[in-house]
Design a protein around this motif. Structure first.
Motif, PDB file in Angstrom:
ATOM      1  N   SER A 164      46.788 -39.898  40.959  1.00 11.07           N
ATOM      2  CA  SER A 164      46.763 -41.266  40.463  1.00 11.07           C
ATOM      3  C   SER A 164      45.735 -41.477  39.371  1.00 11.07           C
ATOM      4  N   GLN A 165      44.817 -40.554  39.221  1.00  4.80           N
ATOM      5  CA  GLN A 165      43.759 -40.760  38.236  1.00  4.80           C
ATOM      6  C   GLN A 165      43.663 -39.560  37.303  1.00  4.80           C
ATOM      7  N   GLY A 166      44.311 -39.653  36.128  1.00  4.66           N
ATOM      8  CA  GLY A 166      44.154 -38.640  35.097  1.00  4.66           C
ATOM      9  C   GLY A 166      44.733 -37.286  35.494  1.00  4.66           C
ATOM     10  N   GLU A 167      44.385 -36.266  34.711  1.00  2.91           N
ATOM     11  CA  GLU A 167      44.872 -34.911  34.941  1.00  2.91           C
ATOM     12  C   GLU A 167      43.825 -34.083  35.671  1.00  2.91           C
ATOM     13  N   TRP A 168      44.291 -33.231  36.574  1.00  2.00           N
ATOM     14  CA  TRP A 168      43.389 -32.367  37.307  1.00  2.00           C
ATOM     15  C   TRP A 168      42.939 -31.205  36.421  1.00  2.00           C
ATOM     16  N   LYS A 169      41.740 -30.732  36.726  1.00  2.00           N
ATOM     17  CA  LYS A 169      41.202 -29.572  36.016  1.00  2.00           C
ATOM     18  C   LYS A 169      40.783 -28.505  37.021  1.00  2.00           C
ATOM     19  N   MET A 170      40.817 -27.268  36.546  1.00  2.00           N
ATOM     20  CA  MET A 170      40.320 -26.152  37.348  1.00  2.00           C
ATOM     21  C   MET A 170      38.985 -25.701  36.758  1.00  2.00           C
ATOM     22  N   ARG A 171      37.979 -25.579  37.627  1.00  2.00           N
ATOM     23  CA  ARG A 171      36.680 -25.093  37.188  1.00  2.00           C
ATOM     24  C   ARG A 171      36.489 -23.659  37.658  1.00  2.00           C
ATOM     25  N   ILE A 172      36.161 -22.783  36.738  1.00  2.00           N
ATOM     26  CA  ILE A 172      35.914 -21.372  37.050  1.00  2.00           C
ATOM     27  C   ILE A 172      34.425 -21.103  36.884  1.00  2.00           C
ATOM     28  N   HIS A 173      33.781 -20.678  37.968  1.00  2.00           N
ATOM     29  CA  HIS A 173      32.340 -20.411  37.971  1.00  2.00           C
ATOM     30  C   HIS A 173      32.107 -18.915  37.861  1.00  2.00           C
ATOM     31  N   LYS A 174      31.321 -18.480  36.889  1.00  2.00           N
ATOM     32  CA  LYS A 174      31.021 -17.065  36.706  1.00  2.00           C
ATOM     33  C   LYS A 174      29.647 -16.911  36.076  1.00  2.00           C
ATOM     34  N   GLY A 175      28.743 -16.200  36.787  1.00  2.00           N
ATOM     35  CA  GLY A 175      27.420 -15.906  36.245  1.00  2.00           C
ATOM     36  C   GLY A 175      26.633 -17.127  35.835  1.00  2.00           C
ATOM     37  N   GLY A 176      26.791 -18.221  36.541  1.00  2.00           N
ATOM     38  CA  GLY A 176      26.050 -19.429  36.206  1.00  2.00           C
ATOM     39  C   GLY A 176      26.733 -20.304  35.176  1.00  2.00           C
ATOM     40  N   ASN A 177      27.852 -19.822  34.603  1.00  2.00           N
ATOM     41  CA  ASN A 177      28.605 -20.589  33.617  1.00  2.00           C
ATOM     42  C   ASN A 177      29.839 -21.222  34.269  1.00  2.00           C
ATOM     43  N   ILE A 178      30.252 -22.331  33.745  1.00  2.00           N
ATOM     44  CA  ILE A 178      31.426 -23.034  34.269  1.00  2.00           C
ATOM     45  C   ILE A 178      32.410 -23.272  33.124  1.00  2.00           C
ATOM     46  N   ASP A 179      33.661 -22.806  33.325  1.00  2.00           N
ATOM     47  CA  ASP A 179      34.725 -23.066  32.358  1.00  2.00           C
ATOM     48  C   ASP A 179      35.739 -23.992  33.006  1.00  2.00           C
ATOM     49  N   GLU A 180      36.202 -24.999  32.236  1.00  2.00           N
ATOM     50  CA  GLU A 180      37.191 -25.940  32.741  1.00  2.00           C
ATOM     51  C   GLU A 180      38.525 -25.742  32.023  1.00  2.00           C
ATOM     52  N   HIS A 181      39.610 -25.816  32.818  1.00  2.00           N
ATOM     53  CA  HIS A 181      40.954 -25.683  32.261  1.00  2.00           C
ATOM     54  C   HIS A 181      41.837 -26.775  32.862  1.00  2.00           C
ATOM     55  N   LEU A 182      42.668 -27.411  32.039  1.00  2.00           N
ATOM     56  CA  LEU A 182      43.631 -28.387  32.535  1.00  2.00           C
ATOM     57  C   LEU A 182      44.689 -27.671  33.362  1.00  2.00           C
ATOM     58  N   CYS A 183      44.961 -28.178  34.551  1.00  2.00           N
ATOM     59  CA  CYS A 183      45.986 -27.571  35.408  1.00  2.00           C
ATOM     60  C   CYS A 183      47.326 -27.494  34.680  1.00  2.00           C
ATOM     61  N   ALA A 184      47.634 -28.547  33.916  1.00  2.00           N
ATOM     62  CA  ALA A 184      48.932 -28.595  33.248  1.00  2.00           C
ATOM     63  C   ALA A 184      49.087 -27.495  32.207  1.00  2.00           C
ATOM     64  N   ASP A 185      47.965 -26.935  31.738  1.00  2.00           N
ATOM     65  CA  ASP A 185      48.019 -25.893  30.714  1.00  2.00           C
ATOM     66  C   ASP A 185      48.132 -24.485  31.306  1.00  2.00           C
ATOM     67  N   ILE A 186      48.036 -24.362  32.633  1.00  2.00           N
ATOM     68  CA  ILE A 186      48.032 -23.051  33.274  1.00  2.00           C
ATOM     69  C   ILE A 186      49.418 -22.744  33.814  1.00  2.00           C
ATOM     70  N   ASP A 187      49.986 -21.609  33.399  1.00  2.00           N
ATOM     71  CA  ASP A 187      51.310 -21.197  33.871  1.00  2.00           C
ATOM     72  C   ASP A 187      51.215 -20.419  35.182  1.00  2.00           C
ATOM     73  N   SER A 188      50.238 -19.513  35.270  1.00  2.00           N
ATOM     74  CA  SER A 188      50.095 -18.702  36.474  1.00  2.00           C
ATOM     75  C   SER A 188      48.704 -18.101  36.503  1.00  2.00           C
ATOM     76  N   VAL A 189      48.322 -17.628  37.683  1.00  2.00           N
ATOM     77  CA  VAL A 189      47.049 -16.931  37.867  1.00  2.00           C
ATOM     78  C   VAL A 189      47.357 -15.586  38.503  1.00  2.00           C
ATOM     79  N   THR A 190      46.783 -14.505  37.972  1.00  2.00           N
ATOM     80  CA  THR A 190      47.021 -13.165  38.496  1.00  2.00           C
ATOM     81  C   THR A 190      45.737 -12.614  39.094  1.00  2.00           C
ATOM     82  N   PHE A 191      45.782 -12.249  40.365  1.00  2.00           N
ATOM     83  CA  PHE A 191      44.663 -11.590  41.026  1.00  2.00           C
ATOM     84  C   PHE A 191      44.978 -10.103  41.113  1.00  2.00           C
ATOM     85  N   ILE A 192      44.091  -9.259  40.628  1.00  2.00           N
ATOM     86  CA  ILE A 192      44.350  -7.826  40.587  1.00  2.00           C
ATOM     87  C   ILE A 192      43.335  -7.102  41.470  1.00  2.00           C
TER      88      ILE A 192
END
Length: 349
Positions: A20-48
């Motif tokens: 109900s409120q705006g678009e969701w984002k995914m936050r990726i935490h790595k080495g003290g840094n945080i990257d944000e990505h719009l959920c709508a922009d992500i097609d898939s996630v691959t874990f290897i």
């Protein structure tokens, strides 16, 4: 086989669409840094799934006397200075560690395999890395011909006589590995970690252009590094001290009759926490072999620039007590493999 789990984010995107409120984002935490990505922009996630590097210990830089005046090809004594700390594998690379790595390499197209052999396929090379079908059936790693590697107890008489009730080969050191197979394993570690490969797979397979100490990636220990770590740090005759070898200190001659799980013997040198620096399997080193090293002082020696054989260190379960001396230096052609040949990894600090 390396397993890739692909998660199509249909459920997440459905939740995003009903938020109900705006678009969701995914936050990726790595080495003290945080990257944000719009959920709508992500097609898939691959874990290897990846393989873990063997545990390593730090060996401090220092000065020592290489050679002991007695050991084969270790008669010459000379002062050697190692100017930088380095990491050394706490134990010999195990069957399980090599299996996970060679499976990863196969899945990425870095090697080719049949039920009889694993061969290099990087840089146009085809050297054999692992002999899977030696006449006695010594190799405990096998390939099913359909894409998967697996472990089995060796059917050889040595293994069966040593362990008549059976054994788990996972923690035994990998064997029937050539020098090429040892350095290629080091390069797989580097590739996975995003580090420059230490070895050239053309020409003479030199390490970092002839400067192994300056290599960023994983590699084999130099001849000098191996002896320095084994006798740390009091010029001891054997990794545990000057006391004569017996079956409580190392797996050699007729103690077991086959390899032991790594770490089965008291850590030696104790101060470093290394295991199996004497016995179990011979360990490939980086250097080309020459028997007479001379008596002149050296700093960070890299060994001869060419040769026909590579250095092997430490003795094995099959060999006698005098091979266990820290200064004993053996040799074989880099294309040769055997049931008592293995290795451990190193990396410059």
């Amino acid at each position: 086989m390396t397993r890739r789990i692909i998660l199509i984010l249909g459920l997440v995107l459905a939740i995003c669409a009903t938020a109900s409120q705006g678009e969701w984002k995914m936050r990726i935490h790595k080495g003290g840094n945080i990257d944000e990505h719009l959920c709508a922009d992500i097609d898939s996630v691959t874990f290897i799934d990846v393989f873990a590097p063997p545990p390593m210990v730090t060996v401090p830089a220092g000065v020592f006397i290489m050679g002991d005046g007695v050991a084969s090809c270790g008669v010459d004594e000379h002062e050697v200075t190692l100017t930088r700390d380095f990491y050394l594998g706490q134990h010999e690379v195990t069957n399980q560690e090599y299996l996970e790595a060679v499976q990863w390499a196969y899945d990425h197209g870095y090697v080719t395999a049949t039920t009889s052999s694993v061969q290099d396929s990087l840089d146009g090379r085809t050297e054999e890395l692992l002999d899977l079908d030696d006449p006695e059936g010594d190799c405990e790693i096998q390939f099913d011909g359909a894409g998967s590697f697996y472990l089995r107890e060796s059917p050889s008489s040595f293994a069966q006589d040593a362990y008549p009730s059976g054994y788990n080969p996972a923690d035994h050191p990998v064997k029937e590995v050539t020098w090429y197979g040892s350095v290629r394993y080091c390069d797989w570690l580097s590739l996975q970690a995003g580090l420059p490969r230490a070895y050239e797979h053309s020409g003479d397979w030199s390490c970092n252009g002839g400067d192994p100490y300056g290599a960023q990636g994983y590699r084999l220990p130099t001849d000098a590094e191996w002896e320095y770590a084994a006798q740390w740090d009091d010029e001891r005759v054997y990794p545990w001290g000057d006391e004569a070898p017996d079956c409580s200190r190392a797996n050699f001659s007729s103690c077991v009759g086959w390899t032991s799980p790594v770490g089965s013997y008291p850590e030696a040198p104790e101060a470093l926490g290394l295991s199996d620096m004497a016995g179990n399997v011979w360990e490939w080193c980086n250097d080309w072999h020459t028997c007479n090293l001379g008596t002149s002082p050296e700093s960070d020696p890299a060994g001869p620039t060419a040769g026909s054989s590579r250095v092997l260190r430490g003795g094995s379960f099959y060999h006698y007590y005098y091979d266990l001396r820290c200064a004993y230096r053996s040799l074989y052609a880099p294309s040769y493999s055997h049931y008592h040949f293995g290795f451990r990894c190193a990396r410059s600090h």
